[in-house]
Scaffold this active site. Structure first.
Site, PDB file in Angstrom:
ATOM      1  CD  GLU A  85       2.491 -34.113  -1.238  1.00 45.15           C
ATOM      2  OE1 GLU A  85       2.740 -35.267  -1.672  1.00 45.15           O
ATOM      3  OE2 GLU A  85       1.341 -33.682  -1.113  1.00 45.15           O
TER       4      GLU A  85
ATOM      5  CE  LYS B 198     -10.262  -8.630 -13.069  1.00 43.28           C
ATOM      6  NZ  LYS B 198      -9.527  -7.745 -13.956  1.00 43.28           N
ATOM      7  CG  ASP B 199      -9.760  -9.678  -5.685  1.00 48.03           C
ATOM      8  OD1 ASP B 199      -9.189 -10.043  -6.729  1.00 48.03           O
ATOM      9  OD2 ASP B 199      -9.309  -8.808  -4.931  1.00 48.03           O
TER      10      ASP B 199
ATOM     11  CG  HIS C 134      -2.144  -0.916   0.941  1.00 47.98           C
ATOM     12  ND1 HIS C 134      -2.016  -2.277   0.875  1.00 47.98           N
ATOM     13  CD2 HIS C 134      -3.453  -0.649   0.708  1.00 47.98           C
ATOM     14  CE1 HIS C 134      -3.199  -2.803   0.636  1.00 47.98           C
ATOM     15  NE2 HIS C 134      -4.089  -1.847   0.524  1.00 47.98           N
TER      16      HIS C 134
ATOM     17  CB  SER D 138      -1.658  -2.567  -7.172  1.00 42.02           C
ATOM     18  OG  SER D 138      -2.345  -2.944  -6.007  1.00 42.02           O
TER      19      SER D 138
END
Lengths: 272, 188, 431
Positions: free
Chosen positions: C291, C247-248, C219, C223
């Protein structure tokens, strides 16, 4: 400066690893077991549902009961299913009274009033007892082999369900030339090391008599006991898939609504 | 071709636009919110007794070796159970008591099964603060009323395991049980 | 800090006002994830993955806390307690599958998040600290995932613990003592299991703390965006809420659908069957593999097969594996290009995709047995991995001729709109 350092470090790693790459390799001895090894036969299972996709589909209860019978009459001589409790058999369609009767055929360890170890009849709350108290006892009784617990077998091997079926039906007397098979082993190309200590367990048709009139063939036995072992490894399989269908339907609708909201929210930006 | 964002306020929406949007947003949020309920329930439900615990929720008790005057302890759901074979004298004594005068008024018949008044089966948990009272085993103090005595805070129970003296508010609890045969019961 | 046009939180009620003067929590959220955070308006779907990673961690923490209520960290019963969860605990199978599959998905999401950062130059000034905090999170995740995998106490758990702690034994002089210290014994045993359980429970919360720093650091400059061009005016941004929350939310829905498909229909497809065999210290599985999310690094570990400059190959492998991650910390200083986004760096863009292919190739090699051709392939790929960051990128970033940048985010958006819309003539950016 930092980039010069990086260049030096980079060259060090690159030359190092490439130096390793250009080293001559020792010729690997041809691995005959790898060549003889076969992948499991791909079978169609009731619990995989339409298209054998595994999205829908439920266990065939009658098949599970037959599989349990095969397990009890054949496999249980050497193999335990120690993670399964007798009460779990209710999933197979047995009544409480039937479960009690089945459990009572088994003895489990307890302590008597004098504190001495003894046994009592199992109850629904107990798990299927071990066949051998420990690994040493198993190996002593089994010529050095250790029959594994089968509770999780169909999840403990690659393509486990098909593997168990293939293994049970995959014995062959046709030992290829040049393959070294000890007298005490059997030839089974579905087993990872080809030579398996377990004698063919499902040897002859008619070995187990089904009450429901299903064909008493070794192939049928293998299918049934494999289905049973699929259940022992994943008893919540049906519950899991039912929940999954509901959850995904919910999420699709939620995402659809979310998408419409998103379009609305962004409408004035996109128009710009 | 300005590209600034037009804020979604009432004055730049077509008539009715805002309400339609609101409905969509509320519907989306409500639908997603509804999904939280089963998720929350599965997080709560996992703390309920598991299948293996529930499977042990009933125990079988064999009373055949129990002579009159004797009692045995057993465990049910992790708590002690007292099973007591009452003597005829204890039964007579218990029935003589004026039920109305008791702190927790119950007759012996209320606390046993018809035809099996000699078998008194209770939880061995003092109703005061949960200690295990004495009196079930041979040689333990039975209290002033010949039943059970809780040493923690001095509660005295009579032969019918009713509270007679001390701080406990209730009689020893009688668990649910059924007779499978004259000398075998299933508790739970 | 924020842009001057950022909306300020206004308490709407007397209670809100009262609280705001005492603990401005609502103000904080408003500014971090609410309308008070102006966000570039051109973020694409790849920018969803940061939020998704946060969600994945929350899922892991919630399911993990639940599992810890039923798990027993004792080698005699650990495996049994996991099966108890699968069979007897109400809905336990679902929670355990969510946790196991969730670990894989967390890594998958984070890898996409990292590659997005690499492609759009999100590690470049002024976001170096943001990038480095992200790498710290990644390292914490790796440690947490490894220890969590051991808790099951299956065959692969046990031998994974053996092999990974064995890496430290490669260190000269102190190595063997360090391994013994890590294990609390001479092989993985109860002490190992208990300390791994303790740390496996602790580290996710540490991770959560670092994520707060990560978001804080995000912040400060705000972004990045697909053009890599700085925000210049209010026209370049939209408030985070409702635009990016909406959107998220869609991204989250899609993510959960894929996640649920794995959890409910192929929960074991991402795991090793060997881990359904209880740990046996006397019998090693035919092929010890971690994994899938560790495969690229496992391939690098095994790619060093020759002693070099008097240092044994085993130690080189360990150094190489750690270096492959740690070098990312200096990436902001290795890449000298003033242009962030690979959209405007033709040569770097090609190199980026080569690197993606190399990383995937390393992943494939890491999951294979140590035979040819996999060893040689992993060696060549490892060489490229190091060369990419330490040699090629510093040089290319210096020499590369970049494409002209748009003057602003708005201009870039307009250009795209004009192209796809194909309608009215729009002002094209100078290209």
């Amino acid at each position: 400066m930092i980039r010069l350092g990086a260049l030096a470090v980079g060259l060090l790693f690159v030359l190092n690893v490439l130096w390793g790459a250009v080293q001559p390799r020792e010729a690997e001895a041809p691995n005959m077991a790898e060549e003889l090894h076969k992948h499991p036969k791909q079978m169609v299972w009731a619990h995989n549902g339409p298209g054998n996709l595994g999205i829908f589909g439920t266990f065939d209860r009658a098949q599970l009961q037959r599989g349990f019978q095969v397990y009890k009459e054949v496999c249980s001589a050497c193999h335990s299913i120690n993670r399964v409790a007798f009460r779990d058999l209710a999933d197979l369609g047995y009544t409480e009274a039937q479960i009690k009767t089945i459990a009572a055929e088994y003895e489990v360890a307890t302590i008597d009033s004098n504190g001495e170890p003894t046994t009592r009849k199992a109850t629904g709350a107990d798990k299927f007892p071990l066949v051998y108290a420990n690994e040493a006892a198993a190996r002593a009784a089994q010529n050095g082999a250790n029959p594994p617990d089968l509770s999780l077998m169909t999840k403990a091997r690659h393509d486990g369900v098909n593997y168990v079926y293939s293994l049970l039906t995959g014995y062959s007397d046709d030992v290829p030339k040049g393959w070294n098979k000890p007298e005490t082993s059997y030839y089974n190309p579905y087993f990872h090391s080809i030579n398996i200590a377990m004698p063919p367990p499902l040897a002859a048709d008619g070995q187990v008599t089904y009450a429901d009139g299903t064909a008493a063939t070794t192939d049928q036995y293998a299918k049934d006991v494999t289905a049973f072992l699929t259940w022992t490894a994943e008893p919540k399989l049906e519950n899991r898939k039912e929940t999954g269908v509901a959850v995904i339907l919910f999420l699709i609708i939620m995402t659809g609504l979310g998408y419409l909201s998103y379009r609305k929210v962004w409408a004035d930006v996109k128009k710009a | 071709m300005a590209s600034e964002v037009r804020q979604a306020t009432a004055d730049n929406l077509e008539p009715g636009g805002e309400r339609r949007r609101d409905f969509l947003y509320v519907a989306t949020a409500a639908f997603a919110g509804a999904g939280v309920v089963p998720v929350a329930w599965s997080l709560v439900n996992q703390m309920n007794p598991s299948a293996d615990v529930l499977a042990l929720a009933s125990v079988d008790l064999d009373l055949s070796a129990l002579q009159p005057g004797q009692a045995i302890k057993a465990a049910w759901r992790g708590k002690p159970i007292f099973a007591r074979h009452l003597t005829p004298e204890e039964i007579a004594e218990s029935n003589k008591v004026d039920v109305a005068s008791l702190r927790d008024p119950q007759s012996l018949a209320d606390r046993t099964k018809p035809g099996n008044e000699q078998w008194l089966i209770t939880l061995g948990v003092c109703t005061h603060l949960g200690c295990v009272p004495l009196g079930a085993a041979e040689g333990e103090a039975k209290g002033d009323f010949g039943g059970y005595f809780c040493p923690c805070h001095g509660s005295h129970y009579d032969a019918a395991a009713r509270i007679r003296k001390g701080p406990a508010p209730k009689n020893l609890e009688v668990p649910p049980y059924t007779f499978k045969s004259p000398t075998a019961v299933t508790i739970g | 800090m924020s842009f001057p046009w950022a909306k300020q939180y206004q308490p709407t009620s007397a209670v809100g006002q009262w609280m705001d003067e005492r603990l401005p929590l609502a103000r904080f959220v408003y500014g971090a994830l609410g309308p008070g955070y102006p966000t570039p308006k051109n973020l694409n779907a790849f920018y969803n993955f940061g939020v998704l990673a946060g969600v994945a961690l929350v899922i892991q923490i919630i399911t993990g806390v639940v599992l810890a209520m039923h798990f027993a960290a004792d080698t005699r019963v650990a495996f049994d307690s996991v099966e108890h969860i699968m069979r007897d605990v109400n809905g336990g199978w679902m929670i355990r599958y969510m946790h196991a599959v969730g670990a894989s998905f967390f890594f998958g999401v984070v890898y996409i998040h990292i590659f997005r950062g690499l492609y759009y130059g999100s590690y470049k000034p002024p976001r170096e600290v943001l990038w480095m905090l992200g790498l710290v999170i990644f390292l914490l995740m790796m440690a947490t995932a490894f220890m969590g995998y051991v808790l099951v106490w299956g065959q692969m758990s046990f031998w994974g613990a053996q092999v990974i702690t064995g890496l430290f034994s490669a260190l000269p002089v102190v190595g063997p003592s360090i391994q013994t210290w890590l294990l609390g014994g001479f092989s993985p045993d109860n002490a190992t299991l208990n300390r791994f359980f303790s740390l496996h429970y602790l580290l996710p919360f540490v991770t959560f703390g670092v994520i707060i720093l990560h978001v804080w650091a995000l912040h400060i400059p705000g972004s990045n965006n697909p053009t890599g061009v700085d925000v210049k005016s209010e026209a370049d941004t939209v408030p985070f809420h409702p635009y990016y929350t909406a959107k998220d939310f869609v991204g989250l829905g899609v993510y959960l659908i894929v996640f649920a498909a794995f959890v409910f229909f192929m929960p074991n497809s991402l795991g090793e069957p060997d881990n359904y065999i209880p740990a046996n210290p006397l019998s090693t599985p035919a092929l010890i593999v971690p994994e899938w999310y560790f495969w690229p690094f496992y391939a690098i570990l095994r790619a060093f097969t020759s002693d070099f400059l008097g240092v044994p190959a085993k130690l080189w492998g360990v150094i190489g594996m750690f270096a492959s991650i740690l070098l990312l910390f200096v990436l902001p200083w290795l890449d000298q290009s003033p242009v962030r986004s690979n959209n405007y760096r033709p040569l770097s863009r090609i190199l980026f995709w080569v690197f993606v292919a190399v990383a995937l190739g390393l992943g494939v090699c890491g999951g294979k047995p140590a035979h040819e051709p996999w060893v040689r392939l992993s060696q060549v790929l490892t060489a490229y991995y190091f060369a990419h960051f330490l040699i090629i990128l510093p040089i290319v970033s210096k020499l590369e001729k970049t494409s002209p940048l748009p003057n602003s985010i708005s201009e870039a958006v307009l250009a795209k709109y004009g192209k796809t819309g194909g309608g009215a003539p729009v002002a094209q950016p100078a290209e």
